[in-house]
Write a protein that holds these residues in place. Structure first.
Motif, PDB file in Angstrom:
ATOM      1  N   MET A  13      -4.446 -19.820 -16.810  1.00 46.38           N
ATOM      2  CA  MET A  13      -3.691 -18.606 -16.740  1.00 46.38           C
ATOM      3  C   MET A  13      -4.506 -17.378 -17.149  1.00 46.38           C
ATOM      4  N   PRO A  14      -5.400 -17.495 -18.121  1.00 50.32           N
ATOM      5  CA  PRO A  14      -6.196 -16.313 -18.484  1.00 50.32           C
ATOM      6  C   PRO A  14      -7.065 -15.825 -17.320  1.00 50.32           C
ATOM      7  N   SER A  15      -7.529 -16.741 -16.457  1.00 50.68           N
ATOM      8  CA  SER A  15      -8.356 -16.289 -15.345  1.00 50.68           C
ATOM      9  C   SER A  15      -7.514 -15.489 -14.341  1.00 50.68           C
ATOM     10  N   LEU A  16      -6.228 -15.839 -14.188  1.00 50.95           N
ATOM     11  CA  LEU A  16      -5.344 -15.088 -13.295  1.00 50.95           C
ATOM     12  C   LEU A  16      -5.117 -13.676 -13.839  1.00 50.95           C
ATOM     13  N   ILE A  17      -4.894 -13.558 -15.120  1.00 49.89           N
ATOM     14  CA  ILE A  17      -4.686 -12.239 -15.748  1.00 49.89           C
ATOM     15  C   ILE A  17      -5.950 -11.401 -15.628  1.00 49.89           C
ATOM     16  N   ARG A  18      -7.095 -12.028 -15.834  1.00 51.64           N
ATOM     17  CA  ARG A  18      -8.369 -11.318 -15.712  1.00 51.64           C
ATOM     18  C   ARG A  18      -8.575 -10.837 -14.270  1.00 51.64           C
ATOM     19  N   PHE A  19      -8.251 -11.681 -13.296  1.00 48.29           N
ATOM     20  CA  PHE A  19      -8.392 -11.312 -11.884  1.00 48.29           C
ATOM     21  C   PHE A  19      -7.455 -10.159 -11.530  1.00 48.29           C
ATOM     22  N   LEU A  20      -6.194 -10.261 -11.947  1.00 52.52           N
ATOM     23  CA  LEU A  20      -5.241  -9.204 -11.639  1.00 52.52           C
ATOM     24  C   LEU A  20      -5.619  -7.891 -12.312  1.00 52.52           C
ATOM     25  N   THR A  21      -6.180  -7.955 -13.494  1.00 50.17           N
ATOM     26  CA  THR A  21      -6.649  -6.747 -14.175  1.00 50.17           C
ATOM     27  C   THR A  21      -7.807  -6.120 -13.408  1.00 50.17           C
ATOM     28  N   PHE A  22      -8.735  -6.946 -12.953  1.00 55.18           N
ATOM     29  CA  PHE A  22      -9.882  -6.459 -12.177  1.00 55.18           C
ATOM     30  C   PHE A  22      -9.413  -5.807 -10.875  1.00 55.18           C
ATOM     31  N   VAL A  23      -8.477  -6.440 -10.174  1.00 54.09           N
ATOM     32  CA  VAL A  23      -7.953  -5.868  -8.927  1.00 54.09           C
ATOM     33  C   VAL A  23      -7.208  -4.570  -9.220  1.00 54.09           C
ATOM     34  N   GLY A  24      -6.460  -4.524 -10.304  1.00 53.80           N
ATOM     35  CA  GLY A  24      -5.746  -3.304 -10.687  1.00 53.80           C
ATOM     36  C   GLY A  24      -6.695  -2.157 -10.985  1.00 53.80           C
ATOM     37  N   VAL A  25      -7.804  -2.462 -11.658  1.00 49.67           N
ATOM     38  CA  VAL A  25      -8.804  -1.424 -11.953  1.00 49.67           C
ATOM     39  C   VAL A  25      -9.432  -0.924 -10.658  1.00 49.67           C
ATOM     40  N   LEU A  26      -9.738  -1.824  -9.730  1.00 47.92           N
ATOM     41  CA  LEU A  26     -10.306  -1.401  -8.444  1.00 47.92           C
ATOM     42  C   LEU A  26      -9.327  -0.513  -7.675  1.00 47.92           C
ATOM     43  N   VAL A  27      -8.057  -0.870  -7.675  1.00 44.18           N
ATOM     44  CA  VAL A  27      -7.044  -0.060  -6.991  1.00 44.18           C
ATOM     45  C   VAL A  27      -6.940   1.310  -7.656  1.00 44.18           C
ATOM     46  N   ALA A  28      -6.966   1.356  -8.971  1.00 44.46           N
ATOM     47  CA  ALA A  28      -6.874   2.628  -9.694  1.00 44.46           C
ATOM     48  C   ALA A  28      -8.076   3.519  -9.390  1.00 44.46           C
ATOM     49  N   VAL A  29      -9.266   2.942  -9.344  1.00 51.15           N
ATOM     50  CA  VAL A  29     -10.469   3.720  -9.025  1.00 51.15           C
ATOM     51  C   VAL A  29     -10.386   4.250  -7.597  1.00 51.15           C
ATOM     52  N   GLY A  30      -9.935   3.409  -6.665  1.00 53.65           N
ATOM     53  CA  GLY A  30      -9.792   3.849  -5.271  1.00 53.65           C
ATOM     54  C   GLY A  30      -8.762   4.964  -5.143  1.00 53.65           C
ATOM     55  N   PHE A  31      -7.618   4.799  -5.804  1.00 51.65           N
ATOM     56  CA  PHE A  31      -6.588   5.832  -5.776  1.00 51.65           C
ATOM     57  C   PHE A  31      -7.110   7.131  -6.386  1.00 51.65           C
ATOM     58  N   GLY A  32      -7.853   7.036  -7.478  1.00 53.65           N
ATOM     59  CA  GLY A  32      -8.429   8.224  -8.113  1.00 53.65           C
ATOM     60  C   GLY A  32      -9.412   8.930  -7.203  1.00 53.65           C
ATOM     61  N   ALA A  33     -10.221   8.161  -6.476  1.00 52.20           N
ATOM     62  CA  ALA A  33     -11.194   8.766  -5.553  1.00 52.20           C
ATOM     63  C   ALA A  33     -10.474   9.499  -4.428  1.00 52.20           C
ATOM     64  N   VAL A  34      -9.456   8.887  -3.864  1.00 50.10           N
ATOM     65  CA  VAL A  34      -8.705   9.535  -2.777  1.00 50.10           C
ATOM     66  C   VAL A  34      -8.001  10.782  -3.297  1.00 50.10           C
ATOM     67  N   TYR A  35      -7.411  10.708  -4.466  1.00 45.23           N
ATOM     68  CA  TYR A  35      -6.728  11.859  -5.052  1.00 45.23           C
ATOM     69  C   TYR A  35      -7.722  13.001  -5.310  1.00 45.23           C
ATOM     70  N   ALA A  36      -8.905  12.656  -5.837  1.00 46.08           N
ATOM     71  CA  ALA A  36      -9.915  13.684  -6.113  1.00 46.08           C
ATOM     72  C   ALA A  36     -10.374  14.347  -4.816  1.00 46.08           C
ATOM     73  N   LEU A  37     -10.584  13.566  -3.766  1.00 46.29           N
ATOM     74  CA  LEU A  37     -10.992  14.157  -2.491  1.00 46.29           C
ATOM     75  C   LEU A  37      -9.903  15.069  -1.939  1.00 46.29           C
ATOM     76  N   ALA A  38      -8.663  14.653  -2.035  1.00 45.61           N
ATOM     77  CA  ALA A  38      -7.573  15.464  -1.496  1.00 45.61           C
ATOM     78  C   ALA A  38      -7.356  16.732  -2.311  1.00 45.61           C
ATOM     79  N   THR A  39      -7.639  16.688  -3.591  1.00 45.62           N
ATOM     80  CA  THR A  39      -7.371  17.835  -4.456  1.00 45.62           C
ATOM     81  C   THR A  39      -8.524  18.826  -4.492  1.00 45.62           C
ATOM     82  N   PHE A  40      -9.734  18.340  -4.612  1.00 44.61           N
ATOM     83  CA  PHE A  40     -10.869  19.225  -4.871  1.00 44.61           C
ATOM     84  C   PHE A  40     -11.674  19.616  -3.638  1.00 44.61           C
ATOM     85  N   VAL A  41     -11.505  18.941  -2.526  1.00 46.93           N
ATOM     86  CA  VAL A  41     -12.296  19.257  -1.331  1.00 46.93           C
ATOM     87  C   VAL A  41     -11.395  19.980  -0.340  1.00 46.93           C
TER      88      VAL A  41
END
Length: 74
Positions: free
Chosen positions: A1-29
């Motif tokens: 079970m800890p490996s599932l939580i670690r995987f979901l956390t990693f995927v969540g961080v990747l999604v957050a970084v992607g969302f942040g990049a898209v938001y930054a492009l839409a706001t600042f460019v």
């Protein structure tokens, strides 16, 4: 079970970084508007020349109609 939580956390961080990049492009460019020219060949603007309709092929049905209803034997 800890490996599932670690995987979901990693995927969540990747999604957050992607969302942040898209938001930054839409706001600042801001896009720079510019004029655009597209050349269309004259051949595409002119309709094709009308050609004479080809005669219908001779079939058994049209032969009978042209002969006045007589049956043709071949």
């Amino acid at each position: 079970m800890p490996s599932l939580i670690r995987f979901l956390t990693f995927v969540g961080v990747l999604v957050a970084v992607g969302f942040g990049a898209v938001y930054a492009l839409a706001t600042f460019v801001t896009p720079r508007p510019r004029e655009m020219t597209v050349t269309i060949p004259a051949a595409r603007l002119r309709p094709p020349a009308a050609t004479a309709a080809a005669p219908l092929p001779r079939t058994a049905g049209t032969d009978a109609a042209l002969d006045g209803g007589a049956t043709s034997t071949q």
